[in-house]
Design a protein around this motif. Structure first.
Motif, PDB file in Angstrom:
ATOM      1  N   PHE A 155       0.834  -1.193   0.000  1.00 15.17           N
ATOM      2  CA  PHE A 155       0.000   0.000   0.000  1.00 15.17           C
ATOM      3  C   PHE A 155       0.872   1.248   0.000  1.00 15.17           C
ATOM      4  O   PHE A 155       0.589   2.238  -0.661  1.00 15.17           O
ATOM      5  CB  PHE A 155      -0.917  -0.010   1.231  1.00 15.17           C
ATOM      6  CG  PHE A 155      -1.810   1.182   1.351  1.00 15.17           C
ATOM      7  CD1 PHE A 155      -3.024   1.231   0.699  1.00 15.17           C
ATOM      8  CD2 PHE A 155      -1.432   2.277   2.116  1.00 15.17           C
ATOM      9  CE1 PHE A 155      -3.851   2.333   0.806  1.00 15.17           C
ATOM     10  CE2 PHE A 155      -2.247   3.390   2.236  1.00 15.17           C
ATOM     11  CZ  PHE A 155      -3.463   3.410   1.569  1.00 15.17           C
ATOM     12  N   ALA A 156       1.963   1.202   0.762  1.00 18.43           N
ATOM     13  CA  ALA A 156       2.903   2.332   0.819  1.00 18.43           C
ATOM     14  C   ALA A 156       4.305   1.801   1.080  1.00 18.43           C
ATOM     15  O   ALA A 156       4.482   0.740   1.688  1.00 18.43           O
ATOM     16  CB  ALA A 156       2.494   3.326   1.903  1.00 18.43           C
ATOM     17  N   ILE A 157       5.302   2.543   0.600  1.00 15.42           N
ATOM     18  CA  ILE A 157       6.709   2.201   0.809  1.00 15.42           C
ATOM     19  C   ILE A 157       7.421   3.451   1.305  1.00 15.42           C
ATOM     20  O   ILE A 157       7.362   4.503   0.666  1.00 15.42           O
ATOM     21  CB  ILE A 157       7.368   1.710  -0.496  1.00 15.42           C
ATOM     22  CG1 ILE A 157       6.626   0.493  -1.044  1.00 15.42           C
ATOM     23  CG2 ILE A 157       8.833   1.389  -0.259  1.00 15.42           C
ATOM     24  CD1 ILE A 157       7.121   0.048  -2.415  1.00 15.42           C
ATOM     25  N   HIS A 158       8.063   3.349   2.471  1.00 18.16           N
ATOM     26  CA  HIS A 158       8.824   4.469   3.025  1.00 18.16           C
ATOM     27  C   HIS A 158      10.312   4.218   2.811  1.00 18.16           C
ATOM     28  O   HIS A 158      10.844   3.179   3.235  1.00 18.16           O
ATOM     29  CB  HIS A 158       8.533   4.624   4.524  1.00 18.16           C
ATOM     30  CG  HIS A 158       7.212   5.246   4.810  1.00 18.16           C
ATOM     31  ND1 HIS A 158       6.853   5.678   6.073  1.00 18.16           N
ATOM     32  CD2 HIS A 158       6.148   5.517   4.018  1.00 18.16           C
ATOM     33  CE1 HIS A 158       5.629   6.193   6.041  1.00 18.16           C
ATOM     34  NE2 HIS A 158       5.183   6.095   4.802  1.00 18.16           N
ATOM     35  N   MET A 159      10.972   5.147   2.143  1.00 19.82           N
ATOM     36  CA  MET A 159      12.417   5.071   2.003  1.00 19.82           C
ATOM     37  C   MET A 159      13.054   5.374   3.363  1.00 19.82           C
ATOM     38  O   MET A 159      12.684   6.335   4.038  1.00 19.82           O
ATOM     39  CB  MET A 159      12.899   6.077   0.962  1.00 19.82           C
ATOM     40  CG  MET A 159      12.187   5.979  -0.381  1.00 19.82           C
ATOM     41  SD  MET A 159      12.544   4.446  -1.247  1.00 19.82           S
ATOM     42  CE  MET A 159      14.273   4.681  -1.658  1.00 19.82           C
ATOM     43  N   GLU A 160      14.025   4.555   3.785  1.00 19.27           N
ATOM     44  CA  GLU A 160      14.648   4.698   5.098  1.00 19.27           C
ATOM     45  C   GLU A 160      16.144   4.964   4.946  1.00 19.27           C
ATOM     46  O   GLU A 160      16.734   4.667   3.889  1.00 19.27           O
ATOM     47  CB  GLU A 160      14.427   3.421   5.926  1.00 19.27           C
ATOM     48  CG  GLU A 160      12.971   3.008   6.095  1.00 19.27           C
ATOM     49  CD  GLU A 160      12.184   3.944   7.005  1.00 19.27           C
ATOM     50  OE1 GLU A 160      12.769   4.923   7.521  1.00 19.27           O
ATOM     51  OE2 GLU A 160      10.974   3.696   7.202  1.00 19.27           O
ATOM     52  N   PRO A 161      16.805   5.496   5.998  1.00 24.02           N
ATOM     53  CA  PRO A 161      18.265   5.676   5.953  1.00 24.02           C
ATOM     54  C   PRO A 161      18.952   4.317   5.911  1.00 24.02           C
ATOM     55  O   PRO A 161      18.416   3.321   6.424  1.00 24.02           O
ATOM     56  CB  PRO A 161      18.565   6.437   7.253  1.00 24.02           C
ATOM     57  CG  PRO A 161      17.402   6.175   8.143  1.00 24.02           C
ATOM     58  CD  PRO A 161      16.216   6.007   7.254  1.00 24.02           C
TER      59      PRO A 161
END
Length: 449
Positions: A155-161
Protein backbone atom coordinates in the motif's frame (compact mmCIF):
# COMPACT_ATOMS: atom_id res chain seq x y z
CA UNK A 1 -38.08 39.91 103.13
CA UNK A 2 -41.18 41.51 101.73
CA UNK A 3 -41.17 43.24 98.40
CA UNK A 4 -43.11 46.28 97.51
CA UNK A 5 -45.65 46.57 94.71
CA UNK A 6 -44.34 46.83 91.18
CA UNK A 7 -44.01 50.54 90.37
CA UNK A 8 -46.50 51.78 87.81
CA UNK A 9 -45.46 53.56 84.63
CA UNK A 10 -47.64 56.62 84.26
CA UNK A 11 -47.86 58.45 80.91
CA UNK A 12 -49.45 61.85 81.13
CA UNK A 13 -51.78 63.39 78.56
CA UNK A 14 -49.17 66.00 77.68
CA UNK A 15 -46.64 63.26 76.91
CA UNK A 16 -49.12 61.46 74.65
CA UNK A 17 -49.76 64.58 72.66
CA UNK A 18 -46.09 65.57 72.46
CA UNK A 19 -45.10 66.05 68.76
CA UNK A 20 -41.78 64.42 69.42
CA UNK A 21 -43.55 61.05 69.91
CA UNK A 22 -44.93 61.18 66.36
CA UNK A 23 -41.52 62.13 64.97
CA UNK A 24 -39.89 59.16 66.76
CA UNK A 25 -42.53 56.75 65.39
CA UNK A 26 -42.06 58.07 61.85
CA UNK A 27 -38.29 57.60 62.10
CA UNK A 28 -38.80 54.07 63.40
CA UNK A 29 -41.11 53.18 60.51
CA UNK A 30 -38.65 54.60 58.01
CA UNK A 31 -35.80 52.48 59.33
CA UNK A 32 -35.17 49.36 57.24
CA UNK A 33 -32.40 47.04 58.36
CA UNK A 34 -29.80 46.40 55.66
CA UNK A 35 -30.52 43.32 53.57
CA UNK A 36 -28.18 40.42 54.09
CA UNK A 37 -27.63 38.56 50.86
CA UNK A 38 -27.27 34.82 51.23
CA UNK A 39 -23.87 33.49 50.35
CA UNK A 40 -23.72 32.41 46.74
CA UNK A 41 -22.68 28.81 46.20
CA UNK A 42 -19.07 28.70 45.11
CA UNK A 43 -18.44 26.93 41.81
CA UNK A 44 -15.23 24.92 41.66
CA UNK A 45 -14.56 23.30 38.31
CA UNK A 46 -12.54 20.48 39.83
CA UNK A 47 -15.65 19.33 41.75
CA UNK A 48 -18.00 19.46 38.76
CA UNK A 49 -18.78 15.80 37.95
CA UNK A 50 -19.00 16.38 34.20
CA UNK A 51 -15.51 17.94 34.26
CA UNK A 52 -13.59 15.33 36.24
CA UNK A 53 -15.42 12.48 34.49
CA UNK A 54 -14.46 14.03 31.15
CA UNK A 55 -10.80 14.28 32.19
CA UNK A 56 -10.82 10.73 33.57
CA UNK A 57 -12.35 9.30 30.41
CA UNK A 58 -9.89 11.12 28.17
CA UNK A 59 -6.87 10.07 30.25
CA UNK A 60 -8.07 6.44 30.34
CA UNK A 61 -8.45 6.28 26.56
CA UNK A 62 -5.07 7.95 26.01
CA UNK A 63 -3.35 5.45 28.33
CA UNK A 64 -4.91 2.56 26.40
CA UNK A 65 -3.60 4.05 23.16
CA UNK A 66 -0.12 4.54 24.67
CA UNK A 67 -0.02 0.90 25.84
CA UNK A 68 -0.96 -0.63 22.48
CA UNK A 69 0.29 1.88 19.89
CA UNK A 70 3.90 0.56 19.84
CA UNK A 71 2.47 -2.84 18.86
CA UNK A 72 -0.26 -1.59 16.52
CA UNK A 73 0.12 -1.03 12.79
CA UNK A 74 -2.55 -0.07 10.32
CA UNK A 75 -1.49 -3.01 8.17
CA UNK A 76 1.26 -5.62 7.92
CA UNK A 77 4.53 -3.72 8.38
CA UNK A 78 8.18 -4.73 8.16
CA UNK A 79 11.55 -3.18 7.23
CA UNK A 80 14.30 -4.62 5.04
CA UNK A 81 16.65 -4.16 2.11
CA UNK A 82 15.39 -4.42 -1.45
CA UNK A 83 16.93 -7.66 -2.74
CA UNK A 84 15.38 -7.75 -6.18
CA UNK A 85 13.07 -5.69 -8.41
CA UNK A 86 10.89 -7.25 -11.12
CA UNK A 87 9.01 -4.45 -12.94
CA UNK A 88 6.96 -6.89 -15.07
CA UNK A 89 5.87 -9.34 -12.38
CA UNK A 90 2.15 -10.09 -12.26
CA UNK A 91 0.68 -12.75 -9.95
CA UNK A 92 -1.11 -15.50 -11.86
CA UNK A 93 -4.16 -15.20 -9.63
CA UNK A 94 -4.54 -11.49 -10.36
CA UNK A 95 -4.03 -11.24 -14.14
CA UNK A 96 -6.97 -8.86 -14.55
CA UNK A 97 -6.04 -6.67 -11.59
CA UNK A 98 -3.92 -3.50 -12.01
CA UNK A 99 -0.98 -5.22 -10.28
CA UNK A 100 2.34 -4.93 -12.06
CA UNK A 101 5.82 -5.24 -10.66
CA UNK A 102 7.21 -6.63 -7.46
CA UNK A 103 10.10 -6.13 -5.06
CA UNK A 104 11.68 -8.72 -2.84
CA UNK A 105 12.35 -7.53 0.73
CA UNK A 106 13.47 -9.83 3.56
CA UNK A 107 12.83 -12.80 1.32
CA UNK A 108 9.21 -11.79 0.61
CA UNK A 109 7.92 -10.90 -2.87
CA UNK A 110 5.61 -7.92 -2.48
CA UNK A 111 3.57 -6.75 -5.46
CA UNK A 112 2.91 -3.15 -6.52
CA UNK A 113 -0.01 -1.25 -8.00
CA UNK A 114 1.47 1.46 -10.24
CA UNK A 115 -1.35 3.96 -9.76
CA UNK A 116 -1.91 3.28 -6.05
CA UNK A 117 1.30 2.21 -4.26
CA UNK A 118 2.79 5.32 -2.64
CA UNK A 119 6.52 5.74 -2.21
CA UNK A 120 7.61 8.37 0.33
CA UNK A 121 11.04 9.98 0.36
CA UNK A 122 12.91 9.69 3.65
CA UNK A 123 12.53 12.67 5.97
CA UNK A 124 9.78 14.26 3.88
CA UNK A 125 6.20 13.69 2.82
CA UNK A 126 7.17 13.87 -0.85
CA UNK A 127 5.82 11.08 -3.06
CA UNK A 128 8.26 9.48 -5.49
CA UNK A 129 7.74 7.44 -8.68
CA UNK A 130 8.18 3.66 -8.65
CA UNK A 131 11.29 3.85 -10.85
CA UNK A 132 13.19 5.44 -7.94
CA UNK A 133 13.37 2.07 -6.19
CA UNK A 134 16.72 0.27 -6.45
CA UNK A 135 18.28 -2.89 -4.99
CA UNK A 136 20.10 -2.33 -1.69
CA UNK A 137 17.80 0.47 -0.50
CA UNK A 138 16.31 0.09 2.97
CA UNK A 139 12.52 0.44 2.94
CA UNK A 140 9.59 -0.02 5.26
CA UNK A 141 6.65 -1.75 3.61
CA UNK A 142 3.00 -1.34 4.53
CA UNK A 143 1.34 -4.40 3.09
CA UNK A 144 -2.24 -5.57 2.61
CA UNK A 145 -3.54 -8.94 1.53
CA UNK A 146 -6.84 -8.77 -0.39
CA UNK A 147 -9.71 -10.96 0.75
CA UNK A 148 -9.57 -14.53 -0.53
CA UNK A 149 -5.95 -13.98 -1.50
CA UNK A 150 -2.52 -14.51 0.04
CA UNK A 151 -0.78 -12.08 -2.34
CA UNK A 152 1.00 -9.30 -0.37
CA UNK A 153 0.44 -5.92 -2.02
CA UNK A 154 2.35 -2.80 -0.98
CA UNK A 155 0.00 0.00 0.00
CA UNK A 156 2.90 2.33 0.82
CA UNK A 157 6.71 2.20 0.81
CA UNK A 158 8.82 4.47 3.02
CA UNK A 159 12.42 5.07 2.00
CA UNK A 160 14.65 4.70 5.10
CA UNK A 161 18.27 5.68 5.95
CA UNK A 162 20.82 2.96 5.16
CA UNK A 163 21.67 2.35 8.83
CA UNK A 164 18.12 1.63 9.97
CA UNK A 165 17.80 -1.88 11.53
CA UNK A 166 16.11 -4.35 9.21
CA UNK A 167 13.98 -7.46 9.69
CA UNK A 168 15.72 -10.61 8.52
CA UNK A 169 13.14 -13.31 9.25
CA UNK A 170 9.71 -12.18 8.09
CA UNK A 171 6.59 -14.32 8.06
CA UNK A 172 3.61 -12.53 6.52
CA UNK A 173 1.06 -14.84 8.14
CA UNK A 174 2.55 -14.33 11.62
CA UNK A 175 2.58 -10.54 11.18
CA UNK A 176 -0.99 -10.65 9.93
CA UNK A 177 -2.10 -12.71 12.94
CA UNK A 178 -0.26 -10.41 15.36
CA UNK A 179 -1.89 -7.35 13.84
CA UNK A 180 -5.33 -8.99 13.98
CA UNK A 181 -4.92 -9.79 17.68
CA UNK A 182 -3.68 -6.31 18.57
CA UNK A 183 -6.45 -4.72 16.50
CA UNK A 184 -9.05 -6.90 18.21
CA UNK A 185 -8.08 -5.94 21.75
CA UNK A 186 -7.52 -2.23 20.99
CA UNK A 187 -11.09 -1.06 21.51
CA UNK A 188 -11.84 -3.36 24.50
CA UNK A 189 -8.68 -2.03 26.16
CA UNK A 190 -9.81 1.54 25.49
CA UNK A 191 -13.22 0.67 27.00
CA UNK A 192 -11.55 -1.01 29.99
CA UNK A 193 -9.17 1.87 30.72
CA UNK A 194 -11.97 4.42 30.35
CA UNK A 195 -14.05 2.30 32.74
CA UNK A 196 -11.14 2.09 35.18
CA UNK A 197 -10.54 5.85 35.36
CA UNK A 198 -14.22 6.80 35.37
CA UNK A 199 -14.88 4.22 38.08
CA UNK A 200 -12.03 5.50 40.23
CA UNK A 201 -12.32 9.26 39.85
CA UNK A 202 -15.42 9.80 42.04
CA UNK A 203 -13.74 8.05 44.96
CA UNK A 204 -10.50 9.95 44.38
CA UNK A 205 -12.26 13.32 44.38
CA UNK A 206 -14.18 12.42 47.56
CA UNK A 207 -11.09 10.85 49.25
CA UNK A 208 -12.79 7.43 49.54
CA UNK A 209 -9.83 5.53 48.19
CA UNK A 210 -11.02 2.00 49.02
CA UNK A 211 -14.19 2.66 47.05
CA UNK A 212 -12.11 4.18 44.26
CA UNK A 213 -10.00 1.02 44.03
CA UNK A 214 -12.98 -1.35 43.92
CA UNK A 215 -14.87 0.82 41.42
CA UNK A 216 -11.74 1.06 39.26
CA UNK A 217 -11.26 -2.71 39.17
CA UNK A 218 -14.91 -3.38 38.35
CA UNK A 219 -14.85 -0.57 35.79
CA UNK A 220 -11.83 -2.14 34.10
CA UNK A 221 -13.43 -5.58 33.95
CA UNK A 222 -16.85 -4.30 32.89
CA UNK A 223 -15.34 -2.08 30.22
CA UNK A 224 -13.03 -4.74 28.80
CA UNK A 225 -15.49 -7.66 28.86
CA UNK A 226 -18.33 -5.47 27.68
CA UNK A 227 -16.06 -4.01 25.02
CA UNK A 228 -15.27 -7.49 23.68
CA UNK A 229 -18.94 -8.52 23.68
CA UNK A 230 -20.23 -5.32 22.11
CA UNK A 231 -17.40 -5.35 19.56
CA UNK A 232 -19.01 -8.29 17.77
CA UNK A 233 -22.35 -6.51 17.54
CA UNK A 234 -20.66 -3.25 16.52
CA UNK A 235 -18.62 -5.08 13.88
CA UNK A 236 -21.73 -6.75 12.51
CA UNK A 237 -23.58 -3.43 12.27
CA UNK A 238 -20.56 -1.77 10.63
CA UNK A 239 -20.27 -4.61 8.07
CA UNK A 240 -23.99 -4.74 7.25
CA UNK A 241 -24.16 -0.99 6.73
CA UNK A 242 -21.10 -1.24 4.51
CA UNK A 243 -22.85 -3.74 2.24
CA UNK A 244 -25.93 -1.57 1.72
CA UNK A 245 -24.04 1.70 1.26
CA UNK A 246 -21.30 3.02 -1.01
CA UNK A 247 -17.99 1.15 -0.93
CA UNK A 248 -15.82 4.19 -1.65
CA UNK A 249 -15.35 7.28 0.52
CA UNK A 250 -14.17 9.49 -2.33
CA UNK A 251 -17.26 11.73 -2.31
CA UNK A 252 -18.69 13.87 0.46
CA UNK A 253 -21.97 11.88 0.79
CA UNK A 254 -20.08 8.57 0.92
CA UNK A 255 -17.64 9.98 3.52
CA UNK A 256 -20.54 11.20 5.67
CA UNK A 257 -22.14 7.76 5.38
CA UNK A 258 -18.87 6.17 6.50
CA UNK A 259 -18.81 8.53 9.51
CA UNK A 260 -22.36 7.45 10.33
CA UNK A 261 -21.37 3.76 10.10
CA UNK A 262 -18.44 4.23 12.47
CA UNK A 263 -20.43 6.44 14.86
CA UNK A 264 -23.26 3.90 15.16
CA UNK A 265 -20.83 1.01 15.63
CA UNK A 266 -18.86 2.87 18.29
CA UNK A 267 -22.07 3.91 20.05
CA UNK A 268 -22.80 0.21 20.51
CA UNK A 269 -19.24 -0.57 21.55
CA UNK A 270 -19.16 2.37 23.99
CA UNK A 271 -22.11 1.23 26.09
CA UNK A 272 -19.86 -0.74 28.45
CA UNK A 273 -17.42 2.07 29.19
CA UNK A 274 -19.36 3.74 31.98
CA UNK A 275 -20.96 0.75 33.73
CA UNK A 276 -18.22 0.03 36.26
CA UNK A 277 -19.24 2.49 38.98
CA UNK A 278 -22.87 1.37 38.80
CA UNK A 279 -21.87 -2.28 39.27
CA UNK A 280 -19.41 -1.42 42.04
CA UNK A 281 -21.95 0.60 44.04
CA UNK A 282 -24.91 -1.62 43.06
CA UNK A 283 -26.81 1.39 41.75
CA UNK A 284 -29.25 0.96 38.90
CA UNK A 285 -29.27 4.73 38.38
CA UNK A 286 -25.50 4.84 37.91
CA UNK A 287 -25.66 1.88 35.52
CA UNK A 288 -28.26 3.73 33.47
CA UNK A 289 -26.20 6.92 33.45
CA UNK A 290 -23.09 4.97 32.41
CA UNK A 291 -24.94 3.10 29.67
CA UNK A 292 -26.51 6.22 28.14
CA UNK A 293 -23.37 8.31 28.57
CA UNK A 294 -21.17 5.60 27.07
CA UNK A 295 -23.47 5.19 24.08
CA UNK A 296 -23.70 8.93 23.43
CA UNK A 297 -19.96 9.39 23.94
CA UNK A 298 -19.15 6.52 21.59
CA UNK A 299 -21.46 7.99 18.96
CA UNK A 300 -19.85 11.43 19.24
CA UNK A 301 -16.32 10.02 19.20
CA UNK A 302 -17.10 7.76 16.27
CA UNK A 303 -18.53 10.62 14.24
CA UNK A 304 -15.44 12.76 14.91
CA UNK A 305 -12.81 10.04 14.39
CA UNK A 306 -12.60 10.16 10.60
CA UNK A 307 -12.56 13.98 10.29
CA UNK A 308 -9.75 13.99 12.88
CA UNK A 309 -7.96 11.33 10.87
CA UNK A 310 -8.10 13.53 7.78
CA UNK A 311 -6.43 16.38 9.67
CA UNK A 312 -3.33 14.36 10.56
CA UNK A 313 -3.07 11.79 7.76
CA UNK A 314 -0.07 12.20 5.47
CA UNK A 315 -0.12 11.97 1.67
CA UNK A 316 0.86 8.30 1.85
CA UNK A 317 -2.30 7.46 3.77
CA UNK A 318 -0.21 6.03 6.65
CA UNK A 319 1.85 8.71 8.41
CA UNK A 320 -0.09 10.65 11.02
CA UNK A 321 -2.42 7.73 11.73
CA UNK A 322 -0.92 7.21 15.21
CA UNK A 323 -1.57 10.85 16.14
CA UNK A 324 -5.10 10.69 14.78
CA UNK A 325 -5.75 7.54 16.84
CA UNK A 326 -4.41 9.20 19.97
CA UNK A 327 -6.58 12.28 19.47
CA UNK A 328 -9.60 10.26 18.35
CA UNK A 329 -9.55 7.79 21.24
CA UNK A 330 -8.92 10.58 23.77
CA UNK A 331 -11.94 12.47 22.45
CA UNK A 332 -14.04 9.30 22.65
CA UNK A 333 -13.06 8.71 26.28
CA UNK A 334 -13.58 12.36 27.19
CA UNK A 335 -16.97 12.39 25.45
CA UNK A 336 -18.04 9.28 27.37
CA UNK A 337 -17.12 10.87 30.72
CA UNK A 338 -18.65 14.22 29.80
CA UNK A 339 -21.95 12.71 28.72
CA UNK A 340 -22.14 10.44 31.77
CA UNK A 341 -21.88 13.61 33.86
CA UNK A 342 -24.52 15.40 31.79
CA UNK A 343 -26.82 12.37 31.96
CA UNK A 344 -26.60 12.53 35.74
CA UNK A 345 -27.47 16.24 35.69
CA UNK A 346 -30.50 15.61 33.49
CA UNK A 347 -31.88 12.55 35.29
CA UNK A 348 -31.20 13.12 38.99
CA UNK A 349 -34.23 13.88 41.16
CA UNK A 350 -32.44 15.28 44.23
CA UNK A 351 -28.95 16.30 45.27
CA UNK A 352 -26.84 18.07 47.90
CA UNK A 353 -24.46 20.90 47.05
CA UNK A 354 -21.62 21.51 49.50
CA UNK A 355 -21.65 25.19 50.52
CA UNK A 356 -18.73 25.03 52.95
CA UNK A 357 -16.20 22.46 54.01
CA UNK A 358 -13.31 20.63 52.28
CA UNK A 359 -15.54 19.59 49.35
CA UNK A 360 -17.02 23.05 48.78
CA UNK A 361 -18.67 23.16 45.37
CA UNK A 362 -19.15 19.38 45.06
CA UNK A 363 -22.63 18.04 44.30
CA UNK A 364 -23.83 14.64 45.48
CA UNK A 365 -26.66 13.14 43.46
CA UNK A 366 -29.06 10.77 45.23
CA UNK A 367 -28.39 7.69 43.12
CA UNK A 368 -29.30 5.28 45.90
CA UNK A 369 -30.42 5.42 49.54
CA UNK A 370 -29.68 5.46 52.38
CA UNK A 371 -27.03 8.14 51.95
CA UNK A 372 -24.83 8.22 55.02
CA UNK A 373 -22.86 11.30 56.05
CA UNK A 374 -19.97 11.18 58.50
CA UNK A 375 -16.24 11.07 59.17
CA UNK A 376 -15.85 7.44 58.13
CA UNK A 377 -14.66 6.90 54.52
CA UNK A 378 -17.22 4.10 54.24
CA UNK A 379 -19.99 6.70 54.05
CA UNK A 380 -21.54 7.76 50.77
CA UNK A 381 -20.61 11.35 51.73
CA UNK A 382 -17.27 11.34 53.51
CA UNK A 383 -16.76 14.49 55.61
CA UNK A 384 -13.07 14.42 56.47
CA UNK A 385 -10.90 16.74 58.57
CA UNK A 386 -13.69 17.67 61.01
CA UNK A 387 -13.51 16.61 64.67
CA UNK A 388 -17.13 17.69 65.25
CA UNK A 389 -18.49 14.97 62.99
CA UNK A 390 -19.19 11.40 64.16
CA UNK A 391 -18.22 8.37 62.05
CA UNK A 392 -21.83 7.93 60.93
CA UNK A 393 -23.30 11.29 61.80
CA UNK A 394 -26.59 11.25 59.88
CA UNK A 395 -28.27 9.62 56.93
CA UNK A 396 -30.75 10.58 54.24
CA UNK A 397 -33.58 8.18 53.45
CA UNK A 398 -36.13 8.20 50.67
CA UNK A 399 -39.77 8.53 51.59
CA UNK A 400 -42.55 7.79 49.14
CA UNK A 401 -42.31 11.16 47.39
CA UNK A 402 -39.50 12.98 49.18
CA UNK A 403 -36.35 12.58 51.27
CA UNK A 404 -35.71 13.01 54.98
CA UNK A 405 -32.54 13.44 57.01
CA UNK A 406 -32.15 11.50 60.26
CA UNK A 407 -29.57 12.36 62.91
CA UNK A 408 -27.73 9.30 64.25
CA UNK A 409 -27.71 10.54 67.85
CA UNK A 410 -24.61 12.53 67.01
CA UNK A 411 -22.64 14.44 69.60
CA UNK A 412 -22.74 17.82 67.85
CA UNK A 413 -26.12 17.52 66.16
CA UNK A 414 -27.60 17.93 62.72
CA UNK A 415 -29.10 21.31 61.81
CA UNK A 416 -31.67 22.19 59.15
CA UNK A 417 -32.06 25.93 58.51
CA UNK A 418 -30.37 26.61 61.86
CA UNK A 419 -32.58 24.26 63.91
CA UNK A 420 -31.20 21.14 65.51
CA UNK A 421 -33.28 18.20 64.32
CA UNK A 422 -33.54 14.50 64.96
CA UNK A 423 -35.60 13.77 61.88
CA UNK A 424 -36.63 16.27 59.24
CA UNK A 425 -38.32 16.04 55.85
CA UNK A 426 -36.28 17.92 53.28
CA UNK A 427 -37.81 20.55 51.05
CA UNK A 428 -36.18 22.33 48.16
CA UNK A 429 -33.74 25.04 49.22
CA UNK A 430 -33.19 24.07 52.86
CA UNK A 431 -29.69 24.23 54.26
CA UNK A 432 -28.14 21.45 56.31
CA UNK A 433 -25.23 21.93 58.68
CA UNK A 434 -23.15 19.08 60.04
CA UNK A 435 -20.02 20.06 61.91
CA UNK A 436 -18.22 22.63 59.76
CA UNK A 437 -19.84 21.47 56.53
CA UNK A 438 -22.96 23.08 55.10
CA UNK A 439 -25.15 21.76 52.29
CA UNK A 440 -28.02 23.05 50.18
CA UNK A 441 -30.70 20.50 49.26
CA UNK A 442 -32.34 20.67 45.85
CA UNK A 443 -34.97 18.50 44.19
CA UNK A 444 -36.17 18.49 40.63
CA UNK A 445 -39.80 17.74 41.55
CA UNK A 446 -40.08 20.75 43.82
CA UNK A 447 -38.46 23.00 41.25
CA UNK A 448 -40.95 21.81 38.65
CA UNK A 449 -43.80 22.49 41.02
Amino acid sequence: MSTGATPKIVITKDELTDARIDEALQLQHKYVPPAVEPAKPKFRLIYAAWFYLMIAGGVGAFLAWAILEPHFHDMITFTGKIEQINPEATPITAREAPIKGSIRVAGIDVYLIPQATRIVEHGTNNLMPLNQLAPGQVVTLFVERPKRSTIPIAFAIHMEPPDKPVDTDVNISDLDTQQTVVGFILFPLVAGMVGLLIGAVEGIVCRTYARAASSALIGLLAGFIGGVASLFVAGLVFTVLGKVGPESVSTVPSFLYFMFRRGLAWAIAGTAMGLGQGFALKSGKLKFNGFIGGMAGGLLGGLLFDPINLLFLGPDGISGAAISRAVGFTIIGAAVGLLIGFTDLLTRDAWLRVLSGPLQGKEFSFNRTPIRLGSSPKNEIYLFKDSKIDPIHAEINKLRDAYEIVDNNSSSGTFVNGRRVQRERLVDGVQIKIGNSEFAYSSRENKAG
